[in-house]
Design a protein around this motif. Structure first.
Motif, short mmCIF file in Angstrom:
data_model
loop_
_atom_site.label_atom_id
_atom_site.label_comp_id
_atom_site.label_asym_id
_atom_site.label_seq_id
_atom_site.Cartn_x
_atom_site.Cartn_y
_atom_site.Cartn_z
N GLU A 6 0.81 -1.22 0.00
CA GLU A 6 0.00 0.00 0.00
C GLU A 6 0.84 1.27 0.00
N ALA A 7 2.12 1.15 -0.35
CA ALA A 7 2.99 2.33 -0.38
C ALA A 7 2.53 3.29 -1.48
N PRO A 8 2.71 4.60 -1.27
CA PRO A 8 2.37 5.57 -2.32
C PRO A 8 3.11 5.24 -3.61
N GLY A 9 2.38 5.26 -4.72
CA GLY A 9 2.98 4.97 -6.02
C GLY A 9 2.82 3.54 -6.48
N VAL A 10 2.31 2.67 -5.60
CA VAL A 10 2.08 1.27 -5.98
C VAL A 10 0.62 1.10 -6.40
#
Length: 404
Positions: A209-213
């Motif tokens: 759920e990291a930003p950019g994924v």
């Protein structure tokens, strides 16, 4: 003791004609029997419906993990005491047991127990392993192996285009991955990317759920329909240096993982062949045609014999490969030979099973259709027939036939 009576006391009976099961200890058989009971009672009744819908039966995931199959306490010793890892032959039969029930279940479990665990075991530093491996074993850290890309499968060694750029103690990843099974429920993605500074492949644990994924489910599959495969896009994803697998510094390190994991797929192929054979055997001993049991016809018996020969030969291959690996012998050509040949025999076996079941062989009711379709995915992943043949050919001749 008759064959029939003997088979009643064994887990694998007729599909293990030369009794490879005898290499297992009583405790290992007991754990596998626990898995068998779960698969027969809880999983099997759900499979046709979920396969047709193209969804995974996630209600099975928790109970399956709860069976404590990866490093069972009765095989490894009490927690806190000196522990011995579960033997390779047990791990192989665990895969075989899952695959003879369903290829997607086997793929789901080995995504963690095989692919992701190998990424940590081979790629992580000693300190990282101490931190992560216990969580991998008890599934409190779920991960997937994210190597294949939209434009690079067999040529991933030279074609890997996902990039990693370092800024201080942070890495920035850009690119895409495809066919990543189980990504939607993973905590982290083991992502392989090319370092723009030195051109070498590195590996990172990326939070799902990291930003950019971004994850997108791949629709329209005709094989492994229950397994949820994802297309993953990485857009400026920031990963700390502490989440880089410190022992992965070139594709040679990735190849060491693949060499170790290819044997798992050979066990899956063998299990699928066994499952298809068993389903066909059940059918022809119950079905009647022209006033006789279908299994009494000469041509049906010839096909049954060929199927059993394929399963027996495949089991012999994977058992011997596993014994060699238990001695620390890991060669590319060994795992490539096992994967190539078991996949070939699997493909023939599921086709023969479909033949003897006749028109009912294209329905989900007999299980044969599911094995027949799923075999096509297993035939291709973890190295196609052609790629594995070239690995073997290189070892035989000393000449590489790979082209760039």
């Amino acid at each position: 003791m008759s064959v029939e009576t003997e088979n009643q006391t064994r887990l694998y009976g007729v599909c293990d004609y030369y009794d490879a099961e005898s290499l297992l200890t009583a405790d290992e058989r007991r754990v596998l029997g626990r898995l068998r009971a779960f698969l027969d009672e809880k999983a099997r009744p759900l499979l046709a419906d979920y396969w047709e819908r193209g969804e995974f039966p996630y209600e099975l995931a928790g109970p399956l993990i709860g069976l404590d199959l990866m490093e069972p306490a009765e095989l490894t010793g009490a927690p806190g005491a000196a522990q011995t890892p579960a033997r390779g032959i047990y791990q192989g039969f665990r895969i075989f047991e899952l695959a003879r029930t369903d290829a997607s279940l086997a793929t789901f479990y080995t995504a963690q127990a095989g692919l992701f665990r190998t990424a940590i075991r081979v790629g992580a530093s000693a300190e990282q392993q101490a931190q992560w491996m216990p969580k991998v074993i008890d599934f409190s850290l779920k991960g997937v192996f994210s190597l294949t890309e939209p434009e690079s499968g067999s040529d991933i060694a030279g074609g890997l285009s996902t990039t990693a750029r370092r800024e201080g103690d942070t890495w920035i990843l850009d690119g895409a991955k495809r066919w990543i099974g189980g990504a939607a429920t993973a905590d982290v993605l083991a992502v392989f990317a090319r370092d723009v500074a030195d051109g070498q492949v590195k590996a990172f644990l990326v939070e799902r759920e990291a930003p950019g994924v971004t994850l997108e489910k791949i629709h329209g599959k005709t094989a492994l329909r229950m397994m949820q495969n994802a297309h993953i896009t990485l857009d400026g994803v920031r990963v700390p240096e502490s989440m880089r697998l410190h022992n992965v510094n070139s594709f040679r390190d990735v190849a060491a993982m693949l060499k170790a994991m290819r044997s798992d797929v050979a066990w899956i192929a063998t299990g699928i062949a066994a499952g298809a054979f068993e389903a066909a055997l059940r059918y022809v001993t119950q079905r009647r045609q022209f006033g006789r049991q279908l299994g009494s016809f000469q041509l049906v018996q010839e096909k049954l014999a060929r199927m059993l020969g394929n399963v027996t030969a495949s089991l012999s291959l994977v058992v011997r490969l596993t014994e060699q690996q238990a001695k620390g012998i890991y060669r590319d050509q060994d795992s490539a030979l096992a994967k190539m040949q078991t996949s070939l025999m699997m493909r023939e076996t599921v086709a023969l099973a479909r033949e003897v079941v006749g028109g009912n062989g294209i329905t989900l009711e007999t299980d044969v259709a599911r094995f027949h379709a799923d075999a096509e995915a297993v035939y291709s992943y973890e190295g196609t027939h052609e790629i594995n043949a070239l690995i073997i050919g290189r070892a035989l001749t000393g000449e590489s036939a790979f082209t760039r």
